[in-house]
Design a protein around this motif. Sequence first.
Motif, PDB file in Angstrom:
ATOM      1  N   GLU A  85       1.210  -1.095   0.110  1.00 22.24           N
ATOM      2  CA  GLU A  85      -0.355   0.323   0.015  1.00 22.24           C
ATOM      3  C   GLU A  85       1.080   1.300   0.109  1.00 22.24           C
ATOM      4  O   GLU A  85       2.159   0.957   0.423  1.00 22.24           O
ATOM      5  CB  GLU A  85      -0.602  -0.432   1.691  1.00 22.24           C
ATOM      6  CG  GLU A  85      -0.455   0.006   2.544  1.00 22.24           C
ATOM      7  CD  GLU A  85      -1.425   0.171   3.877  1.00 22.24           C
ATOM      8  OE1 GLU A  85      -2.354  -0.676   3.492  1.00 22.24           O
ATOM      9  OE2 GLU A  85      -0.892   0.415   4.751  1.00 22.24           O
ATOM     10  N   GLN A  86       0.346   2.311  -0.533  1.00 21.10           N
ATOM     11  CA  GLN A  86       1.337   3.880  -0.559  1.00 21.10           C
ATOM     12  C   GLN A  86       0.810   3.858   0.787  1.00 21.10           C
ATOM     13  O   GLN A  86      -0.134   4.283   1.457  1.00 21.10           O
ATOM     14  CB  GLN A  86       0.228   4.383  -1.510  1.00 21.10           C
ATOM     15  CG  GLN A  86       0.757   5.747  -1.686  1.00 21.10           C
ATOM     16  CD  GLN A  86       2.111   5.809  -2.262  1.00 21.10           C
ATOM     17  OE1 GLN A  86       2.508   5.385  -2.982  1.00 21.10           O
ATOM     18  NE2 GLN A  86       2.805   6.170  -1.986  1.00 21.10           N
ATOM     19  N   ARG A  87       2.244   5.437   1.269  1.00 17.03           N
ATOM     20  CA  ARG A  87       2.094   5.375   2.838  1.00 17.03           C
ATOM     21  C   ARG A  87       2.816   6.963   2.354  1.00 17.03           C
ATOM     22  O   ARG A  87       3.531   6.761   1.900  1.00 17.03           O
ATOM     23  CB  ARG A  87       2.120   4.665   4.091  1.00 17.03           C
ATOM     24  CG  ARG A  87       1.775   2.765   4.258  1.00 17.03           C
ATOM     25  CD  ARG A  87       2.217   2.939   5.493  1.00 17.03           C
ATOM     26  NE  ARG A  87       1.725   0.950   5.366  1.00 17.03           N
ATOM     27  CZ  ARG A  87       2.635   0.510   6.338  1.00 17.03           C
ATOM     28  NH1 ARG A  87       3.359   0.915   6.772  1.00 17.03           N
ATOM     29  NH2 ARG A  87       1.992  -0.961   6.334  1.00 17.03           N
ATOM     30  N   ASP A  88       2.790   7.029   3.723  1.00 18.06           N
ATOM     31  CA  ASP A  88       3.949   8.561   3.295  1.00 18.06           C
ATOM     32  C   ASP A  88       5.059   8.361   3.669  1.00 18.06           C
ATOM     33  O   ASP A  88       5.496   7.518   4.122  1.00 18.06           O
ATOM     34  CB  ASP A  88       3.461   9.442   5.157  1.00 18.06           C
ATOM     35  CG  ASP A  88       2.337  10.378   5.147  1.00 18.06           C
ATOM     36  OD1 ASP A  88       1.268  10.308   3.522  1.00 18.06           O
ATOM     37  OD2 ASP A  88       1.646  10.636   6.296  1.00 18.06           O
ATOM     38  N   GLY A  89       6.195   8.032   2.347  1.00 16.96           N
ATOM     39  CA  GLY A  89       6.839   8.139   2.431  1.00 16.96           C
ATOM     40  C   GLY A  89       7.132   6.784   1.289  1.00 16.96           C
ATOM     41  O   GLY A  89       8.310   6.356   1.028  1.00 16.96           O
ATOM     42  N   GLY A  90       6.669   6.475   1.056  1.00 15.62           N
ATOM     43  CA  GLY A  90       7.037   5.231   0.266  1.00 15.62           C
ATOM     44  C   GLY A  90       5.232   3.778  -0.189  1.00 15.62           C
ATOM     45  O   GLY A  90       4.578   4.586   0.534  1.00 15.62           O
ATOM     46  N   LEU A  91       5.699   2.566  -0.919  1.00 11.42           N
ATOM     47  CA  LEU A  91       4.974   1.933  -1.020  1.00 11.42           C
ATOM     48  C   LEU A  91       5.828   1.074  -0.143  1.00 11.42           C
ATOM     49  O   LEU A  91       6.914   0.312   0.081  1.00 11.42           O
ATOM     50  CB  LEU A  91       4.894   1.216  -1.919  1.00 11.42           C
ATOM     51  CG  LEU A  91       4.491   1.951  -3.806  1.00 11.42           C
ATOM     52  CD1 LEU A  91       5.391   1.669  -4.755  1.00 11.42           C
ATOM     53  CD2 LEU A  91       3.073   1.455  -3.220  1.00 11.42           C
ATOM     54  N   PHE A  92       4.632   0.333   0.807  1.00 12.49           N
ATOM     55  CA  PHE A  92       5.103  -0.930   2.372  1.00 12.49           C
ATOM     56  C   PHE A  92       3.685  -1.920   2.093  1.00 12.49           C
ATOM     57  O   PHE A  92       3.137  -1.638   1.784  1.00 12.49           O
ATOM     58  CB  PHE A  92       4.556   0.042   3.556  1.00 12.49           C
ATOM     59  CG  PHE A  92       5.761   0.867   3.783  1.00 12.49           C
ATOM     60  CD1 PHE A  92       6.655   0.813   5.026  1.00 12.49           C
ATOM     61  CD2 PHE A  92       5.455   2.181   3.269  1.00 12.49           C
ATOM     62  CE1 PHE A  92       7.834   2.398   5.102  1.00 12.49           C
ATOM     63  CE2 PHE A  92       6.498   3.240   3.093  1.00 12.49           C
ATOM     64  CZ  PHE A  92       6.999   2.773   4.491  1.00 12.49           C
ATOM     65  N   GLY A  93       5.086  -2.883   2.849  1.00  5.75           N
ATOM     66  CA  GLY A  93       4.164  -4.198   2.805  1.00  5.75           C
ATOM     67  C   GLY A  93       4.332  -4.752   3.609  1.00  5.75           C
ATOM     68  O   GLY A  93       5.571  -5.250   3.520  1.00  5.75           O
ATOM     69  N   THR A  94       3.740  -5.920   4.338  1.00  2.00           N
ATOM     70  CA  THR A  94       3.878  -6.752   5.670  1.00  2.00           C
ATOM     71  C   THR A  94       3.950  -8.029   5.477  1.00  2.00           C
ATOM     72  O   THR A  94       2.655  -7.713   5.076  1.00  2.00           O
ATOM     73  CB  THR A  94       3.633  -5.889   6.796  1.00  2.00           C
ATOM     74  OG1 THR A  94       4.277  -4.858   6.421  1.00  2.00           O
ATOM     75  CG2 THR A  94       4.182  -7.073   7.864  1.00  2.00           C
TER      76      THR A  94
END
Length: 124
Positions: A98-107
């Motif tokens: 997902e897009q978050r502040d600062g970039g793309l993150f996935g866990t």
Amino acid sequence: MATTLGSILLGTADPHRLRDWYANAIAAGTDGEGFTEVTPTMFACTFGDTSLLIDGRSDVADKNPEPGRVILNFHVDDARATADHLNAVGVTWLVELEQRDGGLFGTLVDPDGNYVQIIELAEG
């Protein structure tokens, strides 16, 4: 003398299973050099200046009861391509990319229940 983080050790009840998972899910999608056998139950793979060690231990449970305590963050150049690769090998997502502040993150969750994140930082 400067202090550097040289390695991270993951203790596991099943080192071969965990090594195979990281080799297929993470090392294949990064600049990791591939896992080498250190001992019959310890394996190492280098990512940049930091090594990930997987060590077979009899003093840990099969599943991590507190997986949020330590999260392995892998910074990638193309998070969408990495997520496609991870989906192809059948990982379990805790939080899909997902897009978050600062970039793309996935866990995602490794076979021992540890949390692993892929991160593509935004420019700037």
